[in-house]
Design an enzyme around this catalytic site. Structure first.
Site, mmCIF file in Angstrom:
data_model
loop_
_atom_site.group_PDB
_atom_site.id
_atom_site.type_symbol
_atom_site.label_atom_id
_atom_site.label_comp_id
_atom_site.label_asym_id
_atom_site.label_seq_id
_atom_site.Cartn_x
_atom_site.Cartn_y
_atom_site.Cartn_z
ATOM 1 N N TRP A 359 0.932 -1.316 0.601
ATOM 2 C CA TRP A 359 -0.195 0.111 0.202
ATOM 3 C C TRP A 359 0.921 1.192 -0.017
ATOM 4 O O TRP A 359 0.530 2.243 -0.341
ATOM 5 C CB TRP A 359 -1.007 0.224 1.352
ATOM 6 C CG TRP A 359 -0.166 -0.053 2.982
ATOM 7 C CD1 TRP A 359 1.188 -0.474 3.191
ATOM 8 C CD2 TRP A 359 -0.793 1.058 3.694
ATOM 9 N NE1 TRP A 359 1.107 0.113 4.253
ATOM 10 C CE2 TRP A 359 0.895 1.184 4.333
ATOM 11 C CE3 TRP A 359 -1.332 2.080 3.574
ATOM 12 C CZ2 TRP A 359 0.740 1.853 5.721
ATOM 13 C CZ3 TRP A 359 -2.277 2.541 5.275
ATOM 14 C CH2 TRP A 359 -0.628 3.038 5.518
ATOM 15 N N ASP A 360 2.394 0.923 0.461
ATOM 16 C CA ASP A 360 3.035 2.000 -0.141
ATOM 17 C C ASP A 360 2.871 3.135 -0.666
ATOM 18 O O ASP A 360 3.273 3.843 -0.971
ATOM 19 C CB ASP A 360 4.513 1.729 0.197
ATOM 20 C CG ASP A 360 5.149 0.522 1.180
ATOM 21 O OD1 ASP A 360 4.042 0.179 1.874
ATOM 22 O OD2 ASP A 360 6.135 0.933 2.055
ATOM 23 N N GLU A 490 0.491 -2.499 12.750
ATOM 24 C CA GLU A 490 0.998 -3.927 12.793
ATOM 25 C C GLU A 490 1.286 -4.210 13.788
ATOM 26 O O GLU A 490 1.550 -4.898 14.182
ATOM 27 C CB GLU A 490 1.992 -3.680 11.893
ATOM 28 C CG GLU A 490 1.735 -3.757 9.772
ATOM 29 C CD GLU A 490 2.804 -4.297 9.425
ATOM 30 O OE1 GLU A 490 4.075 -4.892 9.944
ATOM 31 O OE2 GLU A 490 2.715 -4.341 8.037
ATOM 32 N N LYS A 596 2.791 1.111 16.176
ATOM 33 C CA LYS A 596 4.397 0.784 14.725
ATOM 34 C C LYS A 596 4.527 2.024 14.387
ATOM 35 O O LYS A 596 5.436 2.344 13.930
ATOM 36 C CB LYS A 596 4.154 -0.664 14.491
ATOM 37 C CG LYS A 596 4.927 -0.173 13.267
ATOM 38 C CD LYS A 596 5.513 -1.601 12.094
ATOM 39 C CE LYS A 596 6.669 -1.679 11.753
ATOM 40 N NZ LYS A 596 5.890 -2.743 10.667
ATOM 41 N N GLN A 597 2.843 2.794 13.918
ATOM 42 C CA GLN A 597 3.554 3.736 13.187
ATOM 43 C C GLN A 597 1.844 4.373 12.851
ATOM 44 O O GLN A 597 0.440 3.647 14.046
ATOM 45 C CB GLN A 597 3.254 3.383 12.029
ATOM 46 C CG GLN A 597 1.941 2.178 11.376
ATOM 47 C CD GLN A 597 2.739 0.891 10.321
ATOM 48 O OE1 GLN A 597 3.109 0.033 10.721
ATOM 49 N NE2 GLN A 597 2.909 0.916 8.916
HETATM 50 C C1 BGC Z 1 5.010 -1.142 7.687
HETATM 51 C C2 BGC Z 1 3.663 -1.062 6.709
HETATM 52 C C3 BGC Z 1 4.845 -1.567 4.952
HETATM 53 C C4 BGC Z 1 5.812 -1.761 5.212
HETATM 54 C C5 BGC Z 1 6.591 -2.310 3.481
HETATM 55 C C6 BGC Z 1 6.138 -2.085 7.218
HETATM 56 O O1 BGC Z 1 7.096 -2.744 8.021
HETATM 57 O O2 BGC Z 1 4.343 -1.551 8.907
HETATM 58 O O3 BGC Z 1 2.656 -0.492 6.718
HETATM 59 O O4 BGC Z 1 3.668 -1.273 3.637
HETATM 60 O O5 BGC Z 1 6.910 -1.720 6.417
HETATM 61 O O6 BGC Z 1 7.307 -0.866 3.981
#
Ligand code: BGC
Length: 765
Positions: A359-360, A490, A596-597
């Site tokens: 999804w990035d 996550e 985490k984010q």
């Molecule tokens: C992030 C995800 C992201 C992935 C790829 C992970 O560490 O939590 O949101 O899509 O990295 O960049």
């Protein structure tokens, strides 16, 4: 054409804090969306003792690798998909007298490296010492062409420093998988390798190969052409073909050898074999009649066009300016341009995350392309249309009657995530794609795209949610709920009613409704067989979507019951325990109020209307202290939120950290590749944060919050087929219409009409 080297466009070795070899391999990668080459010591060859992961990546050229599960349940993906790391096209062998760089250990020291982002040229000088103490300089110039996607060019200059002797130069690539000695225990690194075969194609007077993958059954043609002093096409004692030159070198003299590689498109194996001659002829044709210099110039010109439309000029912070340019350069290098590929999370700069698309792309990178290069944005979105069939098949395999279920991480469209709680369960990917389509459409008004591709994705993704979710009662009211999913964060998994997911899905469903009238009675609506009853249900689900709220704290709740999880004080955790994912069992994290984010805050940012600054402040104050930013996608989003609510210091601090993710190696894993999403998010930090852009179908508005560190920021964007340039100062915005017919926008609350007749406006705020 001569392009003057501007210091504020140079990534120079001396100015980089880290000199770690693997990190430099990433930072100095050169790519063009189709191919990417990591920087390397060109004499290392396939030496397993060399500390490095050099190699060539072709976007979307991958193989399978069986995932070994301890316990494998129904529906788990069988295979990981992994981008192939092909041989290092930088590799060259040099003999000095009797000493041979491929057998004897030549000590090679980097004297200088400079990446000129204006032209895309990487210029390097190595000082090489043979075991007998003969020293020569090796000057290497290389680039991946933006003018012809297949072309990679490399030029070597050899200068003896302390000897006169015979020198032999051999350029030959007889193996395919690039060896690597690094072993890492980071779950985010993908160390598996595809199974490749290199077949030499006979009968051409330059080395030409068909590279095929064993399991994914793909093929690509690769050929290269050499020119230089006494350079000739030759066969060695092992019957391998390459280029060879032998001459008597004089101290201080320089001889140059240049090679143009042409790396073909990826085809199904049968196709590639059948048409090998034809494909090769095309690749050959191009590189045989040109030169390193001509190709470099053509490519540099495309870079010039890129900078013209996409540069962001910051007056006031040269360090941030350079980091930002690096980010934009990398984004542009990484984006697939053939409508069959997207942007790997690590660009084409490393094999981290297996070369997968996430999804990035849609949420963190696409906005940059939508506003500065809509043509390219469309191609990137087309990848999702090309893999719609796979997404539909995946929904069927999941037991759904209709709809599409896009993969969380993938190359070929099928799920490749081995850890489903933080992978497959992130079903928000569907809505992220639909959201990106709407963004693209709002900015471009590209009706054909919506009719031919976009709406179908919007409908199919929505249908999936209609089956996943359900109508039920919560607190005595009828609601639509989406249970057992994972949101962007996550450190929580398999939750009910993740706020971000539900908000995005609501939007996805609304899009179906919004355009249903337009496509009524068209071939498209017949093909999609959207009935009145289905539309009514979709509308009802959107109307009744449950969005969890914490009444006690007066904040949006990350998911239902998040408020009941354990509280953790992050300041009590030892700094060496970050990122938490490498030190705690996932269940320890899932049971806690730790992020985490950006998750709920991201929803606030993506839907900036309909709530007050006070509301956003409350969300920010609640989520900021519990967020670790262990994902590089997080800080820029918090910067945008902070800018919006006037937390100027925090906004700048988050932004300045976000923008340096790769250039300063702040997550300590740039060695595995750039963090493409994070680079895009940093641009969003400026656009949605400091420039304060809010765009929706009705109006384009801007509420600037210029950081006190800056005197001004300038950038161009495309909007509804017109191009504008904005210059934001402390109390003033200047905007000019550069091309197109213009529009009316809101700047700092004032309505501002830009037309051909009056193309310039100055707005005080
Ligand atoms: C992030 C995800 C992201 C992935 C790829 C992970 O560490 O939590 O949101 O899509 O990295 O960049």
């Amino acid at each position: 054409m001569r392009i003057e080297q501007r210091p504020d466009f140079q990534i120079h070795l001396q100015n980089l804090k880290s000199k770690d070899q693997l990190y430099l391999e990433t930072i100095f990668n050169v790519a063009n969306g189709h191919i990417g080459v990591r920087d390397s010591n060109p004499l290392q060859g396939n030496n397993p003792n060399y500390v490095g992961t050099p190699g060539l990546f072709v976007n979307g050229f991958y193989d399978y690798y069986p995932i070994e599960y301890g316990e494998k349940y129904t529906g788990y993906p069988e295979n990981d998909q992994v981008i192939n790391r092909l041989f290092d096209p930088r590799y060259i062998r040099i003999k000095v007298g009797d000493e041979n760089s491929s057998v004897d250990f030549f000590k090679s020291e980097t004297v200088d490296k400079n990446l000129d982002m204006q032209t895309g040229l990487l210029h390097e000088i190595f000082s090489v010492t043979t075991p007998e103490g003969k020293i020569f300089n090796l000057v290497v110039e290389s680039f991946s062409s933006l003018a012809s996607d297949n072309v990679y060019g490399i030029k070597y200059g050899v200068v003896p420093v302390n000897f006169d002797d015979d020198i032999e130069v051999i350029k030959m690539h007889s193996y395919i998988n690039q060896a690597t000695s690094s072993t890492v225990s980071d779950v985010r690194v993908n160390e598996s390798e595809g199974h490749l075969q290199l077949d030499f194609l006979e009968g051409y007077d330059q080395p030409s190969y068909l590279i095929t993958t064993y399991k994914s059954q793909q093929g690509a043609i690769l050929t290269y052409n050499g020119k230089g002093f006494k350079l000739e096409y030759y066969k060695d004692e092992n019957n391998h073909w390459g280029y060879h030159a032998k001459y008597h070198a004089k101290k201080g003299s320089q001889k140059e050898f240049e090679f143009l590689f042409s790396i073909g498109d990826v085809h199904p194996l049968v196709n590639a074999q059948m048409y090998a001659d034809q494909y090769l002829a095309k690749l050959n044709e191009h590189i045989r009649h040109t030169s390193f210099k001509a190709e470099l110039m053509a490519s540099a010109q495309v870079w010039q066009t890129f900078w013209l439309h996409s540069d962001v000029e910051i007056d006031g912070d040269p360090q941030v300016q350079l980091s930002l340019r690096f980010n934009l350069f990398e984004l542009h290098q990484s984006a697939g341009r053939n409508a069959h590929t997207s942007i790997p999370a690590k660009g084409l700069s490393g094999s981290g995350y297996g070369g997968h698309y996430f999804w990035d792309t849609e949420i963190f990178m696409l906005p940059f392309f939508i506003y500065t290069n809509p043509e390219l944005a469309k191609k990137i979105l087309m990848y999702r249309y090309q893999t719609l069939k796979q997404a539909q098949r995946q929904a069927t395999q999941f037991g759904f009657n209709r709809g599409a279920m896009y993969a969380w991480r993938t190359i070929n469209g099928y799920e490749a995530s081995a850890y489903w709680p933080a992978g497959t369960a992130q079903i928000h990917i569907n809505a992220d794609i639909a959201y990106a389509i709407e963004q693209y459409y709002e900015v471009t008004g590209d009706d054909d795209f919506l009719a031919d591709y976009g709406y179908e994705i919007i409908v199919e993704t929505a249908r999936f949610y209609m089956e996943w979710g359900k109508f039920t009662e919560i607190d005595g009211e009828r609601r639509f709920v989406i249970n057992r999913v994972t949101g962007p964060d996550e450190y929580s998994a398999i939750v009910d009613n993740n706020y971000y997911t539900n908000k995005m899905v609501k939007f996805n469903l609304r899009m179906v409704e919004k355009y249903a009238k337009r496509f009524e009675n068209t071939d498209l609506s017949k093909r999609l067989s959207l009935s009145k009853q289905e539309l009514a249900e979709i509308k009802e689900a959107a109307d009744l979507m449950y969005l969890p709220f914490d009444k006690e704290n007066n904040v949006k709740l990350q998911y239902q019951n998040f408020d009941k999880m354990n509280k953790i004080n992050l300041s009590h955790i030892d700094t060496s325990d970050f990122p938490l994912l490498l030190h705690y069992h996932p269940l320890m994290l899932y049971r806690s109020q730790v992020n985490k984010q950006a998750d709920t805050i991201l929803a606030d940012i993506l839907f900036p209307k309909g709530y007050s600054d006070e509301e956003l402040t409350r969300d920010f104050d609640f989520y900021e202290p519990i967020t670790t930013h262990d994902s590089s996608l997080s800080k820029a989003i918090f910067a945008i939120a902070a800018a919006r609510i006037g937390k100027e210091k925090q906004a700048y601090s988050f932004f300045a950290q976000a923008i340096e993710t790769d250039i300063q190696n702040s997550h300590h894993n740039t060695s595995n590749g750039i963090h493409a999403g994070s680079l895009g998010a940093a641009w969003e930090g400026i656009f949605y944060g400091f420039a304060g852009v809010v765009n929706n179908a009705e109006t384009f508005s801007m509420y600037p919050k210029l950081p006190s560190q800056w005197n001004s920021v300038k950038f161009r964007i495309f909007l509804y087929n017109s191009e504008y340039i904005f210059a934001i100062y402390e109390h003033e915005v200047r905007v000019s219409l550069l091309s197109g017919t213009g529009t009316t926008m809101i700047i700092a609350g004032a309505e501002c009409e830009l037309t051909r007749e009056s193309p310039n406006q100055v707005i005080k705020y």
